[in-house]
Motif scaffolding. Structure first.
Motif, PDB file in Angstrom:
ATOM      1  N   LYS A  36       8.237   8.245 -18.005  1.00 34.12           N
ATOM      2  CA  LYS A  36       7.847   8.386 -16.600  1.00 34.12           C
ATOM      3  C   LYS A  36       7.888   7.016 -15.929  1.00 34.12           C
ATOM      4  CE  LYS A  36       4.759  12.316 -17.419  1.00 34.12           C
ATOM      5  NZ  LYS A  36       3.346  12.737 -17.508  1.00 34.12           N
ATOM      6  N   GLN A  37       8.330   7.031 -14.657  1.00 32.83           N
ATOM      7  CA  GLN A  37       8.361   5.815 -13.850  1.00 32.83           C
ATOM      8  C   GLN A  37       7.314   5.940 -12.742  1.00 32.83           C
ATOM      9  OE1 GLN A  37      10.313   3.477 -15.044  1.00 32.83           O
ATOM     10  NE2 GLN A  37      11.360   4.824 -16.504  1.00 32.83           N
ATOM     11  N   GLN A  38       7.152   4.864 -11.973  1.00 31.26           N
ATOM     12  CA  GLN A  38       6.142   4.869 -10.910  1.00 31.26           C
ATOM     13  C   GLN A  38       6.276   6.090 -10.005  1.00 31.26           C
ATOM     14  OE1 GLN A  38       5.812   1.245  -8.636  1.00 31.26           O
ATOM     15  NE2 GLN A  38       4.682   2.247  -6.962  1.00 31.26           N
ATOM     16  N   VAL A  39       7.501   6.403  -9.612  1.00 30.80           N
ATOM     17  CA  VAL A  39       7.725   7.534  -8.702  1.00 30.80           C
ATOM     18  C   VAL A  39       7.252   8.847  -9.333  1.00 30.80           C
ATOM     19  CG1 VAL A  39      10.124   7.816  -9.472  1.00 30.80           C
ATOM     20  CG2 VAL A  39       9.460   8.653  -7.231  1.00 30.80           C
ATOM     21  N   ASP A  40       7.379   8.969 -10.648  1.00 24.18           N
ATOM     22  CA  ASP A  40       6.962  10.203 -11.342  1.00 24.18           C
ATOM     23  C   ASP A  40       5.433  10.314 -11.392  1.00 24.18           C
ATOM     24  OD1 ASP A  40       9.705  10.823 -12.042  1.00 24.18           O
ATOM     25  OD2 ASP A  40       9.552   9.237 -13.547  1.00 24.18           O
ATOM     26  N   PHE A  41       4.790   9.195 -11.726  1.00 26.39           N
ATOM     27  CA  PHE A  41       3.315   9.214 -11.733  1.00 26.39           C
ATOM     28  C   PHE A  41       2.776   9.483 -10.332  1.00 26.39           C
ATOM     29  CE2 PHE A  41       3.799   6.603 -15.703  1.00 26.39           C
ATOM     30  CZ  PHE A  41       3.068   7.420 -16.545  1.00 26.39           C
ATOM     31  N   ALA A  42       3.381   8.840  -9.340  1.00 22.54           N
ATOM     32  CA  ALA A  42       2.920   9.029  -7.956  1.00 22.54           C
ATOM     33  C   ALA A  42       3.090  10.492  -7.534  1.00 22.54           C
ATOM     34  CB  ALA A  42       3.687   8.106  -7.013  1.00 22.54           C
ATOM     35  N   TYR A  43       4.175  11.095  -7.966  1.00 22.31           N
ATOM     36  CA  TYR A  43       4.438  12.500  -7.640  1.00 22.31           C
ATOM     37  C   TYR A  43       3.368  13.407  -8.253  1.00 22.31           C
ATOM     38  CZ  TYR A  43       7.926  15.823  -5.856  1.00 22.31           C
ATOM     39  OH  TYR A  43       8.596  16.757  -5.109  1.00 22.31           O
ATOM     40  N   GLU A  44       3.007  13.131  -9.493  1.00 22.01           N
ATOM     41  CA  GLU A  44       1.939  13.905 -10.152  1.00 22.01           C
ATOM     42  C   GLU A  44       0.616  13.741  -9.423  1.00 22.01           C
ATOM     43  OE1 GLU A  44       1.265  13.341 -14.404  1.00 22.01           O
ATOM     44  OE2 GLU A  44       3.414  13.220 -14.729  1.00 22.01           O
ATOM     45  N   MET A  45       0.332  12.522  -9.035  1.00 20.28           N
ATOM     46  CA  MET A  45      -0.942  12.253  -8.343  1.00 20.28           C
ATOM     47  C   MET A  45      -1.002  12.990  -7.015  1.00 20.28           C
ATOM     48  SD  MET A  45      -1.080   8.233  -9.310  1.00 20.28           S
ATOM     49  CE  MET A  45      -1.563   7.682 -10.957  1.00 20.28           C
TER      50      MET A  45
END
Ligand SMILES: *[C@@H]1O[C@H](CO)[C@@H](O)[C@H](O)[C@H]1NC(C)=O
Length: 313
Positions: A36-45
């Motif tokens: 996971k990259q920053q964009v993926d974590f941000a999307y989950e959040m």
């Protein structure tokens, strides 16, 4: 359970009860193994904050490692994602590898503090040293001994001393039965909080069975048994859930209807008491189906696909 009775006694305590952290567990990789990259974590959040029927209450995330996937000891990109989305983080340091790998976890933690400063540290709800290491060790898998976890907790305290993370609770996450096992008492003594994982789905040998009809009682028995040995340390719920797809185990059958029942009875009760709660999980099968699949959402575009069951309380 005096704590629950008191919390539910009056409407006035409700605002206080609402203050418990609410979040989802998130590994550093997708079910495909991709990092996971920053964009993926941000999307989950964002997807957690926008869960229908929850008034934006799910604003936290629990991590298992401080290390960004694919790197030796760079800080995990969930940190800038949390800063970006105003989410909080229950940090995790993976403790079931060699001491060298644990040192990499500590290095990533140090780097994160210097790289992101208070923008990061203000978002931290706690720091978990390890995840189910005592349980895994007891089953013969690669885990950690109580003495190792105690040592790792003290090393973590040394790293945060004098930094803006000082004062954040340093604890350990394990299965409820690992905490209840008297051989692990030293870990409880060393921890500021206990993160309890409990899955009634797996407890096929429970008296009364592990069907959904007995799941709520089984869960809260695990919780009260853990509180009883907790040496007055707070007990957080760090993992629980009911699968939507997967194997039948004893009387436990995965499915959206039973997952809703578990949510309504157990999760909603936990939220009403104000206990800190990290659920397993928002999405499990991203890119590749897994068994069991615990996801409130199935495979697909997390922010835009519907929930599989109602998660209001
Ligand atoms: C679930 O368990 C809690 C704690 O024992 C209890 O207060 C609650 O009434 C139970 N819910 C149901 C629906 O049985």
């Amino acid at each position: 359970m005096q704590f629950f009775t008191a919390a539910l006694a009056t409407a006035a305590t409700f605002a206080v009860a609402e203050a418990g952290y609410k979040g989802f567990n998130s590994g550093s990789t997708f079910s495909t193994g991709a990092n996971k990259q920053q964009v993926d974590f941000a999307y989950e959040m964002k997807a957690a904050q926008q869960l229908p029927g929850t008034n934006g209450a799910w604003t936290s995330m629990r991590l298992y490692t401080m290390i960004q996937g694919g790197t030796k000891d760079s800080p995990i990109s969930a940190i800038p994602a949390a800063i970006e989305t105003k989410s909080t983080l229950l940090l995790g340091l993976w403790a079931s590898e060699t001491p060298d790998v644990f040192q990499n976890e500590l290095n990533a933690l140090k780097k994160a503090i210097s790289q992101y400063g208070k923008a990061f540290t203000d978002l931290v709800t706690g720091i978990s040293v390890g995840s189910e290491d005592l349980y895994r060790k007891s089953t013969g898998e690669v885990g950690a001994t109580p003495a190792q976890i105690v040592d790792y907790i003290s090393k973590t305290r040394a790293v945060i001393k004098g930094t803006s993370l000082q004062g954040k609770p340093v604890g350990h996450v394990d299965t409820w039965d690992a905490f209840v096992n008297g051989g692990n008492r030293a870990v409880i003594a060393a921890a500021d909080f206990l993160g309890m994982d409990a899955y009634p789905y797996y407890q096929a040998s429970t008296v009364g069975g592990n069907g959904i009809g007995n799941a709520n009682a089984t869960f809260w028995k695990a919780y009260t048994d853990t509180v009883a040995v907790a040496q007055r340390k707070p007990v957080w719920i760090t993992e629980t859930g009911w699968p939507i797809v997967g194997d039948t185990i004893g009387q436990a059958v995965p499915g959206a209807k039973d997952a809703r029942t578990f949510w309504q009875e157990t999760v909603c009760h936990a939220l009403a008491t104000g206990v800190n709660m990290y659920y397993f999980q928002l999405q499990t099968s991203q890119g590749k189906a897994v068994n069991p699949d615990w996801g409130i959402k199935g495979a697909g575009d997390l922010l835009n696909i519907p929930v599989r069951y109602d998660v209001s309380c």
